[in-house]
Design a protein around this motif. Structure first.
Motif, PDB file in Angstrom:
ATOM      1  N   MET A   1      91.647  36.938  46.536  1.00  0.00           N
ATOM      2  CA  MET A   1      92.683  37.377  45.601  1.00  0.00           C
ATOM      3  C   MET A   1      93.771  36.321  45.406  1.00  0.00           C
ATOM      4  N   ALA A   2      93.627  35.127  45.998  1.00  0.00           N
ATOM      5  CA  ALA A   2      94.703  34.135  45.924  1.00  0.00           C
ATOM      6  C   ALA A   2      95.002  33.745  44.482  1.00  0.00           C
ATOM      7  N   GLY A   3      93.980  33.342  43.737  1.00  0.00           N
ATOM      8  CA  GLY A   3      94.187  32.962  42.349  1.00  0.00           C
ATOM      9  C   GLY A   3      95.074  31.742  42.208  1.00  0.00           C
ATOM     10  N   LEU A   4      95.883  31.739  41.131  1.00  0.00           N
ATOM     11  CA  LEU A   4      96.741  30.615  40.803  1.00  0.00           C
ATOM     12  C   LEU A   4      98.153  30.882  41.302  1.00  0.00           C
ATOM     13  N   GLU A   5      98.713  29.909  42.033  1.00  0.00           N
ATOM     14  CA  GLU A   5     100.067  30.044  42.576  1.00  0.00           C
ATOM     15  C   GLU A   5     100.863  28.784  42.251  1.00  0.00           C
ATOM     16  N   VAL A   6     101.929  28.963  41.495  1.00  0.00           N
ATOM     17  CA  VAL A   6     102.795  27.852  41.094  1.00  0.00           C
ATOM     18  C   VAL A   6     104.150  28.049  41.750  1.00  0.00           C
ATOM     19  N   ARG A   7     104.665  26.998  42.364  1.00  0.00           N
ATOM     20  CA  ARG A   7     105.952  27.092  43.042  1.00  0.00           C
ATOM     21  C   ARG A   7     106.816  25.874  42.707  1.00  0.00           C
ATOM     22  N   GLY A   8     108.033  26.151  42.210  1.00  0.00           N
ATOM     23  CA  GLY A   8     109.016  25.100  41.958  1.00  0.00           C
ATOM     24  C   GLY A   8     108.561  24.055  40.954  1.00  0.00           C
ATOM     25  N   LEU A   9     107.718  24.442  40.009  1.00  0.00           N
ATOM     26  CA  LEU A   9     107.119  23.470  39.094  1.00  0.00           C
ATOM     27  C   LEU A   9     108.166  22.909  38.134  1.00  0.00           C
ATOM     28  N   THR A  10     108.266  21.598  38.100  1.00  0.00           N
ATOM     29  CA  THR A  10     109.251  20.914  37.266  1.00  0.00           C
ATOM     30  C   THR A  10     108.589  19.725  36.584  1.00  0.00           C
ATOM     31  N   LYS A  11     108.947  19.534  35.307  1.00  0.00           N
ATOM     32  CA  LYS A  11     108.454  18.372  34.560  1.00  0.00           C
ATOM     33  C   LYS A  11     109.600  17.743  33.786  1.00  0.00           C
ATOM     34  N   ASN A  12     109.794  16.441  34.023  1.00  0.00           N
ATOM     35  CA  ASN A  12     110.808  15.662  33.314  1.00  0.00           C
ATOM     36  C   ASN A  12     110.129  14.626  32.437  1.00  0.00           C
ATOM     37  N   PHE A  13     110.650  14.454  31.236  1.00  0.00           N
ATOM     38  CA  PHE A  13     110.285  13.319  30.397  1.00  0.00           C
ATOM     39  C   PHE A  13     111.532  12.450  30.287  1.00  0.00           C
ATOM     40  N   GLY A  14     111.633  11.439  31.159  1.00  0.00           N
ATOM     41  CA  GLY A  14     112.869  10.678  31.239  1.00  0.00           C
ATOM     42  C   GLY A  14     113.978  11.577  31.743  1.00  0.00           C
ATOM     43  N   GLY A  15     115.061  11.661  30.979  1.00  0.00           N
ATOM     44  CA  GLY A  15     116.170  12.523  31.376  1.00  0.00           C
ATOM     45  C   GLY A  15     116.049  13.941  30.849  1.00  0.00           C
ATOM     46  N   LEU A  16     114.960  14.227  30.119  1.00  0.00           N
ATOM     47  CA  LEU A  16     114.778  15.558  29.531  1.00  0.00           C
ATOM     48  C   LEU A  16     113.942  16.428  30.460  1.00  0.00           C
ATOM     49  N   VAL A  17     114.491  17.556  30.880  1.00  0.00           N
ATOM     50  CA  VAL A  17     113.775  18.508  31.728  1.00  0.00           C
ATOM     51  C   VAL A  17     113.146  19.567  30.830  1.00  0.00           C
ATOM     52  N   VAL A  18     111.810  19.642  30.802  1.00  0.00           N
ATOM     53  CA  VAL A  18     111.128  20.595  29.924  1.00  0.00           C
ATOM     54  C   VAL A  18     110.552  21.785  30.693  1.00  0.00           C
ATOM     55  N   SER A  19     110.358  21.630  31.980  1.00  0.00           N
ATOM     56  CA  SER A  19     109.971  22.732  32.865  1.00  0.00           C
ATOM     57  C   SER A  19     110.799  22.586  34.129  1.00  0.00           C
ATOM     58  N   GLU A  20     111.421  23.687  34.568  1.00  0.00           N
ATOM     59  CA  GLU A  20     112.345  23.570  35.685  1.00  0.00           C
ATOM     60  C   GLU A  20     112.158  24.705  36.689  1.00  0.00           C
ATOM     61  N   ASP A  21     111.711  24.337  37.884  1.00  0.00           N
ATOM     62  CA  ASP A  21     111.676  25.246  39.027  1.00  0.00           C
ATOM     63  C   ASP A  21     110.955  26.561  38.713  1.00  0.00           C
ATOM     64  N   ILE A  22     109.738  26.458  38.175  1.00  0.00           N
ATOM     65  CA  ILE A  22     108.988  27.641  37.769  1.00  0.00           C
ATOM     66  C   ILE A  22     108.131  28.158  38.927  1.00  0.00           C
ATOM     67  N   ASP A  23     108.286  29.423  39.238  1.00  0.00           N
ATOM     68  CA  ASP A  23     107.409  30.139  40.167  1.00  0.00           C
ATOM     69  C   ASP A  23     106.561  31.102  39.341  1.00  0.00           C
ATOM     70  N   PHE A  24     105.247  31.077  39.576  1.00  0.00           N
ATOM     71  CA  PHE A  24     104.356  31.863  38.724  1.00  0.00           C
ATOM     72  C   PHE A  24     103.068  32.159  39.482  1.00  0.00           C
ATOM     73  N   ASP A  25     102.584  33.392  39.377  1.00  0.00           N
ATOM     74  CA  ASP A  25     101.316  33.782  39.993  1.00  0.00           C
ATOM     75  C   ASP A  25     100.396  34.378  38.933  1.00  0.00           C
ATOM     76  N   LEU A  26      99.103  34.080  39.061  1.00  0.00           N
ATOM     77  CA  LEU A  26      98.090  34.682  38.196  1.00  0.00           C
ATOM     78  C   LEU A  26      96.896  35.038  39.069  1.00  0.00           C
ATOM     79  N   ARG A  27      96.695  36.338  39.259  1.00  0.00           N
ATOM     80  CA  ARG A  27      95.652  36.831  40.157  1.00  0.00           C
ATOM     81  C   ARG A  27      94.396  37.238  39.376  1.00  0.00           C
ATOM     82  N   PRO A  28      93.248  37.312  40.053  1.00  0.00           N
ATOM     83  CA  PRO A  28      92.038  37.790  39.384  1.00  0.00           C
ATOM     84  C   PRO A  28      92.280  39.140  38.715  1.00  0.00           C
TER      85      PRO A  28
END
Length: 248
Positions: A1-28
């Motif tokens: 049942m683990a599935g997909l687990e995202v913790r603290g996901l962040t994406k920067n393009f230079g000084g631009l933050v487009v994803s910030e500290d995302i926690d997300f779960d997707l189970r079967p």
């Protein structure tokens, strides 16, 4: 049942933050939707999960395995697949031929992709089953270029399902589909395998409220809230920021 687990996901393009500290779960078996205004970072999040983009920080685990540095092809092999906002089909091939491609590729027989597979009943049976599941059997030998756009989206969905994913990300599956054909998409999503984890990224709120059990709202790269369709529809901040205060 683990599935997909995202913790603290962040994406920067230079000084631009487009994803910030995302926690997300997707189970079967989950049926989740990701919504938000244009520029909220929805497609960026999907591209991080599927390996098209590499995160700046945070972790992505699939069944307990850290996949944050794996490329897109490796993640597909593990069972994470994504459709796109614009169809990515072979327009001059028939529906049957389009669906045969991922089946042969999945079985490491890509060199046979453009040949008929009449000698392989297993392959042909799987293609027939996919066409039946998405009500495409009557269109089997028509070129994809000659199909209505809603039908093309069904072919793409069937093609992605042929990869046998365990996580399926649908990036605006109703994009470009005439309103009279969106029922084809909602019906197809409703009939996906019960154990498949599905994330729908979509602006069509009628579709979202029909197919999602849970809705995640993304604003400026951060999760604003998550809840059932009823809870999201009643949330004052969501109504103000995204639903325009008018969705019942």
């Amino acid at each position: 049942m683990a599935g997909l687990e995202v913790r603290g996901l962040t994406k920067n393009f230079g000084g631009l933050v487009v994803s910030e500290d995302i926690d997300f779960d997707l189970r079967p078996g989950d049926r989740k939707a990701l919504i938000g205004p244009n520029g909220a970072g929805k497609s960026t999040f999907a591209n991080l999960v599927t390996g098209i983009l590499e995160p700046s920080s945070g972790t992505i685990h699939f069944d307990g395995r850290d996949i944050g540095r794996l490329g897109e092809a490796r993640r597909v092999k593990l069972g994470i697949a994504k459709t796109f906002q614009v169809t990515t089909l072979f327009p001059k091939l028939t529906v049957r031929e389009n669906l045969r491609l991922p089946v042969l590729e999945r079985e490491n027989r890509g060199f046979r992709m453009l040949r008929r597979a009449d000698g392989d009943p297993k392959v042909e049976a799987e293609v027939e089953a996919l066409m039946a599941q998405f009500d495409l059997s009557k269109l089997a030998d028509r070129q994809v270029a000659n199909l209505a756009y809603g039908q093309q989206r069904l072919v793409e969905l069937a093609l992605t399902l042929a990869l046998k994913p365990r996580v399926l990300i649908l990036d605006e599956p109703a994009a470009g589909v005439p309103s009279g054909e969106t029922h084809l998409i909602t019906d197809a999503i409703a009939n996906l395998p019960a154990n498949l984890a599905v994330l729908v990224i979509e602006h069509d709120m009628d579709l979202v409220f029909k197919v999602a059990q849970s809705i995640v709202v993304l604003v400026q790269g951060r999760i604003l809230t998550e809840g059932t369709p009823r809870e999201i529809a009643a949330d004052a901040k969501v109504r103000e920021l995204y639903l325009g205060g008018g969705h019942g």
